[in-house]
Design a protein around this motif. Structure first.
Motif, PDB file in Angstrom:
ATOM      1  N   ASN A   3       0.825  -1.207   0.000  1.00 17.62           N
ATOM      2  CA  ASN A   3       0.000   0.000   0.000  1.00 17.62           C
ATOM      3  C   ASN A   3       0.858   1.255   0.000  1.00 17.62           C
ATOM      4  O   ASN A   3       0.507   2.254  -0.634  1.00 17.62           O
ATOM      5  N   HIS A   4       1.973   1.231   0.705  1.00 14.50           N
ATOM      6  CA  HIS A   4       2.881   2.380   0.723  1.00 14.50           C
ATOM      7  C   HIS A   4       3.430   2.648  -0.679  1.00 14.50           C
ATOM      8  O   HIS A   4       3.507   3.813  -1.102  1.00 14.50           O
ATOM      9  N   ASP A   7       0.686   4.248  -2.749  1.00 12.52           N
ATOM     10  CA  ASP A   7       0.447   5.616  -2.289  1.00 12.52           C
ATOM     11  C   ASP A   7       1.565   6.550  -2.753  1.00 12.52           C
ATOM     12  O   ASP A   7       1.300   7.649  -3.244  1.00 12.52           O
ATOM     13  N   LEU A   8       2.811   6.120  -2.601  1.00 16.17           N
ATOM     14  CA  LEU A   8       3.949   6.922  -3.048  1.00 16.17           C
ATOM     15  C   LEU A   8       3.869   7.182  -4.549  1.00 16.17           C
ATOM     16  O   LEU A   8       4.062   8.306  -5.019  1.00 16.17           O
ATOM     17  N   PHE A   9       3.557   6.165  -5.303  1.00 16.65           N
ATOM     18  CA  PHE A   9       3.426   6.278  -6.753  1.00 16.65           C
ATOM     19  C   PHE A   9       2.343   7.293  -7.128  1.00 16.65           C
ATOM     20  O   PHE A   9       2.547   8.147  -7.991  1.00 16.65           O
ATOM     21  N   ARG A  10       1.211   7.232  -6.455  1.00 14.05           N
ATOM     22  CA  ARG A  10       0.109   8.153  -6.754  1.00 14.05           C
ATOM     23  C   ARG A  10       0.428   9.580  -6.327  1.00 14.05           C
ATOM     24  O   ARG A  10       0.137  10.532  -7.042  1.00 14.05           O
ATOM     25  N   ARG A  11       0.997   9.738  -5.133  1.00 14.49           N
ATOM     26  CA  ARG A  11       1.314  11.083  -4.625  1.00 14.49           C
ATOM     27  C   ARG A  11       2.325  11.807  -5.490  1.00 14.49           C
ATOM     28  O   ARG A  11       2.266  13.023  -5.617  1.00 14.49           O
ATOM     29  N   THR A  12       3.263  11.068  -6.068  1.00  8.09           N
ATOM     30  CA  THR A  12       4.335  11.688  -6.852  1.00  8.09           C
ATOM     31  C   THR A  12       4.081  11.608  -8.349  1.00  8.09           C
ATOM     32  O   THR A  12       4.937  11.984  -9.141  1.00  8.09           O
ATOM     33  N   GLY A  14       4.177   9.080 -10.137  1.00  6.70           N
ATOM     34  CA  GLY A  14       5.158   8.166 -10.714  1.00  6.70           C
ATOM     35  C   GLY A  14       6.591   8.666 -10.677  1.00  6.70           C
ATOM     36  O   GLY A  14       7.503   7.974 -11.112  1.00  6.70           O
ATOM     37  N   ARG A  15       6.813   9.864 -10.151  1.00  3.41           N
ATOM     38  CA  ARG A  15       8.182  10.396 -10.063  1.00  3.41           C
ATOM     39  C   ARG A  15       8.782  10.011  -8.713  1.00  3.41           C
ATOM     40  O   ARG A  15       8.913  10.831  -7.813  1.00  3.41           O
ATOM     41  N   CYS A  16       9.090   8.730  -8.577  1.00  6.46           N
ATOM     42  CA  CYS A  16       9.626   8.188  -7.334  1.00  6.46           C
ATOM     43  C   CYS A  16      10.447   6.951  -7.667  1.00  6.46           C
ATOM     44  O   CYS A  16      10.568   6.581  -8.833  1.00  6.46           O
ATOM     45  N   LEU A  17      10.991   6.351  -6.663  1.00  2.07           N
ATOM     46  CA  LEU A  17      11.713   5.091  -6.836  1.00  2.07           C
ATOM     47  C   LEU A  17      10.959   3.991  -6.101  1.00  2.07           C
ATOM     48  O   LEU A  17      10.534   4.168  -4.966  1.00  2.07           O
ATOM     49  N   ILE A  18      10.798   2.874  -6.777  1.00  2.00           N
ATOM     50  CA  ILE A  18      10.203   1.687  -6.178  1.00  2.00           C
ATOM     51  C   ILE A  18      11.278   0.610  -6.227  1.00  2.00           C
ATOM     52  O   ILE A  18      11.747   0.263  -7.298  1.00  2.00           O
ATOM     53  N   TRP A  19      11.668   0.132  -5.093  1.00  2.00           N
ATOM     54  CA  TRP A  19      12.767  -0.822  -4.958  1.00  2.00           C
ATOM     55  C   TRP A  19      14.030  -0.292  -5.644  1.00  2.00           C
ATOM     56  O   TRP A  19      14.756  -1.017  -6.299  1.00  2.00           O
ATOM     57  N   GLY A  20      14.269   1.018  -5.502  1.00  2.00           N
ATOM     58  CA  GLY A  20      15.484   1.643  -6.011  1.00  2.00           C
ATOM     59  C   GLY A  20      15.485   1.932  -7.501  1.00  2.00           C
ATOM     60  O   GLY A  20      16.505   2.359  -8.039  1.00  2.00           O
ATOM     61  N   LYS A  21      14.356   1.751  -8.171  1.00  2.00           N
ATOM     62  CA  LYS A  21      14.294   1.972  -9.616  1.00  2.00           C
ATOM     63  C   LYS A  21      13.097   2.827  -9.971  1.00  2.00           C
ATOM     64  O   LYS A  21      12.105   2.864  -9.232  1.00  2.00           O
ATOM     65  N   LYS A  22      13.175   3.464 -11.135  1.00  3.78           N
ATOM     66  CA  LYS A  22      12.031   4.200 -11.654  1.00  3.78           C
ATOM     67  C   LYS A  22      10.895   3.207 -11.908  1.00  3.78           C
ATOM     68  O   LYS A  22      11.117   2.149 -12.489  1.00  3.78           O
ATOM     69  N   VAL A  44       3.396  -1.334 -12.293  1.00  3.65           N
ATOM     70  CA  VAL A  44       3.859  -2.687 -12.624  1.00  3.65           C
ATOM     71  C   VAL A  44       5.236  -2.923 -12.001  1.00  3.65           C
ATOM     72  O   VAL A  44       6.021  -3.708 -12.488  1.00  3.65           O
ATOM     73  N   SER A  45       5.530  -2.242 -10.910  1.00  2.00           N
ATOM     74  CA  SER A  45       6.822  -2.361 -10.232  1.00  2.00           C
ATOM     75  C   SER A  45       6.619  -2.705  -8.771  1.00  2.00           C
ATOM     76  O   SER A  45       5.523  -2.547  -8.230  1.00  2.00           O
ATOM     77  N   GLY A  46       7.690  -3.141  -8.137  1.00  2.00           N
ATOM     78  CA  GLY A  46       7.634  -3.474  -6.723  1.00  2.00           C
ATOM     79  C   GLY A  46       6.672  -4.624  -6.476  1.00  2.00           C
ATOM     80  O   GLY A  46       6.557  -5.545  -7.286  1.00  2.00           O
ATOM     81  N   PHE A  47       5.957  -4.528  -5.366  1.00  2.00           N
ATOM     82  CA  PHE A  47       4.994  -5.580  -5.039  1.00  2.00           C
ATOM     83  C   PHE A  47       3.898  -5.686  -6.096  1.00  2.00           C
ATOM     84  O   PHE A  47       3.353  -6.751  -6.325  1.00  2.00           O
ATOM     85  N   TRP A  48       3.578  -4.554  -6.746  1.00  4.36           N
ATOM     86  CA  TRP A  48       2.514  -4.532  -7.749  1.00  4.36           C
ATOM     87  C   TRP A  48       2.958  -5.154  -9.065  1.00  4.36           C
ATOM     88  O   TRP A  48       2.129  -5.365  -9.955  1.00  4.36           O
ATOM     89  N   GLY A  49       4.227  -5.471  -9.198  1.00  2.00           N
ATOM     90  CA  GLY A  49       4.712  -6.235 -10.338  1.00  2.00           C
ATOM     91  C   GLY A  49       4.777  -7.720 -10.030  1.00  2.00           C
ATOM     92  O   GLY A  49       4.971  -8.548 -10.917  1.00  2.00           O
TER      93      GLY A  49
END
Length: 123
Positions: A3-4, A7-12, A14-22, A44-49
């Motif tokens: 969920n974090h 949330d991070l993806f939506r708040r930014t 998509g201008r963030c890092l998920i597991w250290g990657k774009k 499609v990244s992190g847990f959502w991938g």
């Protein structure tokens, strides 16, 4: 954490890092009930991938942990994980149906990119 990440993806936007990657995304569009066309992004990244509803997987793991803490002396505590499995599997399938109707072909692309719904390698 799932969920974090969302949330991070939506708040930014998509201008963030998920597991250290774009983050990887699938651009999609849908038409709302009032006829307006909208654009959205599916993560499609992190847990959502890993799975399309990985947040429910975390809920199931927590439920199982509560049951296991009760030991194996009695079956009654394990009805909780059974209940949660039924509840969240049903919710997952309802979400899938709703998203397929909302996003159409874009949901098909997302489902191809993230083939598992809840448990990677299983469902």
């Amino acid at each position: 954490m799932a969920n974090h990440q969302k949330d991070l993806f939506r708040r930014t936007d998509g201008r963030c890092l998920i597991w250290g990657k774009k983050p990887k995304v699938i651009e999609c569009s849908y038409t709302s009930a009032d006829g307006q066309k909208h654009h959205s992004k599916l993560l499609v990244s992190g847990f959502w991938g890993v799975a399309r509803h990985f947040n429910y997987t975390g809920d199931l793991m927590g439920s199982l942990a509560y049951c296991l803490a009760c030991g194996g002396g009695h079956l009654l505590p394990y009805f909780y994980i059974i209940y949660m499995t039924i509840l969240l599997t049903h919710r997952c399938l309802r979400d899938e149906h709703r998203c397929a109707n909302k996003y159409g072909r874009d949901w098909e692309r997302y489902s191809t990119s993230v083939p598992y719904r809840l448990l990677p390698g299983v469902f």
